[in-house]
Design an enzyme around this catalytic site. Structure first.
Site, PDB file in Angstrom:
ATOM      1  CE  LYS A   1      -0.220   5.119  -1.748  1.00 44.90           C
ATOM      2  NZ  LYS A   1      -1.292   4.648  -2.555  1.00 44.90           N
TER       3      LYS A   1
ATOM      4  CB  SER B   1      -0.958  -0.062   1.194  1.00 47.44           C
ATOM      5  OG  SER B   1      -2.070   0.739   0.924  1.00 47.44           O
TER       6      SER B   1
ATOM      7  CD1 TRP C   1      -8.279   3.014  -1.208  1.00 50.08           C
ATOM      8  CD2 TRP C   1      -9.969   4.191  -2.071  1.00 50.08           C
ATOM      9  NE1 TRP C   1      -8.158   4.307  -0.771  1.00 50.08           N
ATOM     10  CE2 TRP C   1      -9.176   5.056  -1.288  1.00 50.08           C
ATOM     11  CE3 TRP C   1     -11.098   4.717  -2.728  1.00 50.08           C
ATOM     12  CZ2 TRP C   1      -9.461   6.417  -1.135  1.00 50.08           C
ATOM     13  CZ3 TRP C   1     -11.378   6.077  -2.566  1.00 50.08           C
ATOM     14  CH2 TRP C   1     -10.560   6.911  -1.792  1.00 50.08           C
TER      15      TRP C   1
ATOM     16  CG  HIS D   1      -5.771  -2.496   1.201  1.00 54.44           C
ATOM     17  ND1 HIS D   1      -5.101  -2.187   0.041  1.00 54.44           N
ATOM     18  CD2 HIS D   1      -5.192  -1.755   2.184  1.00 54.44           C
ATOM     19  CE1 HIS D   1      -4.162  -1.283   0.311  1.00 54.44           C
ATOM     20  NE2 HIS D   1      -4.196  -1.014   1.603  1.00 54.44           N
TER      21      HIS D   1
HETATM   22  C1  GTR Z   1      -5.394   4.394   2.212  1.00 52.82           C
HETATM   23  C2  GTR Z   1      -4.873   5.222   1.084  1.00 52.82           C
HETATM   24  C3  GTR Z   1      -4.201   4.338   0.087  1.00 52.82           C
HETATM   25  C4  GTR Z   1      -3.269   3.355   0.732  1.00 52.82           C
HETATM   26  C5  GTR Z   1      -3.763   2.820   2.055  1.00 52.82           C
HETATM   27  C6  GTR Z   1      -2.735   2.073   2.909  1.00 52.82           C
HETATM   28  O1  GTR Z   1      -6.125   5.109   3.133  1.00 52.82           O
HETATM   29  O2  GTR Z   1      -5.946   5.908   0.520  1.00 52.82           O
HETATM   30  O3  GTR Z   1      -3.560   5.108  -0.893  1.00 52.82           O
HETATM   31  O4  GTR Z   1      -2.018   3.886   0.857  1.00 52.82           O
HETATM   32  O5  GTR Z   1      -4.314   3.806   2.839  1.00 52.82           O
HETATM   33  O6  GTR Z   1      -1.567   2.470   2.997  1.00 52.82           O
HETATM   34  O7  GTR Z   1      -3.122   1.077   3.511  1.00 52.82           O
END
Ligand code: GTR
Length: 399
Positions: A239, A235, A326, A377
């Protein structure tokens, strides 16, 4: 009473804001706007890049600068000193299967220190040096427990050790706390000029910078094969792992798990999370210039396929989870597909099909690898088991 009701409704509205935004995002494929991606193989002076020499000398540096200036910020190239000290060692960790080393990495610049704590397990009874996986940990430190009392699929260290890999982790908070105020308390103290520049790095840049300092350490550790280090992130960590591998060509493999917007997914699809939303929720991740692209993805001189292309010819594995719309699973797959032509300059053929594979159908025998895991996620044992297959394939390891 009336005042109380108004105040109460305001609080409820604030609490609900992120959820509403989530719901307002587009998840309908038919509503994805038509878009044209910037051409990864056309230079700023409109010349077609036809060979890897031109890619490496002209186009690649151009793209790095575009990402630095518009998204992730500058990556400082020097520091005044670095020091490594082993703070804890155990030769018979994991019931004798591994050696534990906890290493404190202290970097100085501008007379300020940053202290990065590395947790590292190296398999015993395996010929050294060994290849390694390094996780940029964006969750709790208990996920990378050196005592192994707490175990987590997020960092299944035993699985990696059993497969003959060293497994390492650093925590994002050591480089830049994941907070819109406190993020300055770390790497940015060493580079104060970054704080005032519109193209200065913020948290994601600082996390990637920290991963490179671990590479500096690995180059000195005789147990580790520094030419075979895979950088992994989930996540927001994913990045950072992509940006780290794009910047620092010492990383042999890049794994970007569920990294979504401003990670592996294409921005122009405007599917799921968008730039305006990520900048509003996390103003401390990307540089000031990135805010110009809120609700204006098409203005960006890059898109995320170009970030993946910067890692070429080194292998990249990007993943998604089926319920994590998402993070735009299809946009992630398309990003990999649009990077293929840069790998082709190196004679590397992608094994990705033309359309996204089904759920739980990983494609690992390819320089550009992908899977969409069933579920939420997360970073799980399933994901890791495929990263191991991917690394085994690229390192030509047979077990
Ligand atoms: C979310 C964000 C994502 C992702 C995620 C995470 O809230 O919108 O871009 O980075 O967090 O890191 O789990």
């Amino acid at each position: 009473m009336k005042k109380f009701i108004i105040a109460f409704s305001l609080i409820v509205a604030v609490i609900q804001l992120p959820a509403q935004d989530h719901n307002q995002a587009n998840y309908d494929e038919s509503k994805v706007p038509s878009y044209t991606l910037p051409d990864v193989l056309k230079t700023s002076s409109n010349t077609e890049v036809k060979d890897k020499a031109t890619w490496e000398k002209v186009r690649r540096p151009e793209i790095i600068k575009l990402f630095e200036d518009n998204i992730y910020g500058q990556m400082p190239k020097s520091y005044s000193s670095i020091k490594y000290s082993v703070t804890n060692e155990n030769d018979t960790a994991m019931n004798g299967k591994a050696k534990l080393k906890e290493v404190l990495i202290e970097v100085m610049n501008n007379n300020k220190p940053v202290k990065i704590n590395l947790v590292l397990f190296v398999p015993n009874n395996v010929k050294k040096p060994v290849p390694a996986f390094l996780l940029i940990n964006n969750r709790g430190k208990e996920n990378t427990d050196p005592t192994r009392v707490a175990k987590s699929e997020f960092w299944p260290a035993e699985m990696l050790i059993d497969s003959g890999y060293a497994i390492a982790a650093i925590h994002v908070a050591d480089m830049a706390p994941d907070d819109k105020v406190k993020y300055v308390n770390g790497v940015l103290q060493l580079y104060p000029e970054q704080l005032t520049a519109d193209n200065g790095m913020k948290a994601i840049g600082a996390w990637a910078w920290g991963a490179s300092r671990i590479m500096d350490y690995f180059e000195k550790d005789k147990d580790i094969d520094a030419r075979k280090v895979a950088i992994v992130g989930h996540s927001r960590g994913g990045k950072a792992s992509l940006w780290a591998a794009a910047q620092d060509q010492r990383f042999a493999i890049c794994v970007s798990n569920c990294s979504g917007n401003t990670g592996a997914a294409l921005a122009r699809r405007q599917f799921g999370e968008r730039i305006n939303r990520i900048n509003a929720s996390f103003p401390h991740w990307f540089n000031n210039n990135y805010k110009k692209f809120n609700n204006n993805e098409n203005l960006l001189p890059v898109d995320q396929h170009m970030l993946i292309a910067l890692v070429a010819p080194r292998p990249v594995y990007a993943t998604n989870a089926s319920k994590d719309l998402w993070a735009d699973p299809k946009g992630t797959f398309l990003s990999l597909k649009n990077a293929e032509k840069v790998y082709a300059l190196y004679g590397l053929k992608s094994g990705l099909p033309s359309n996204p594979p089904g759920i739980n159908e990983p494609i690992t025998q390819s320089p550009l690898a992908y899977h969409n895991r069933e579920g939420e996620h997360n970073l799980t044992a399933y994901d890791w088991s495929n990263f191991i297959k991917f690394a085994d394939y690229h390192y030509k390891r047979t077990k």
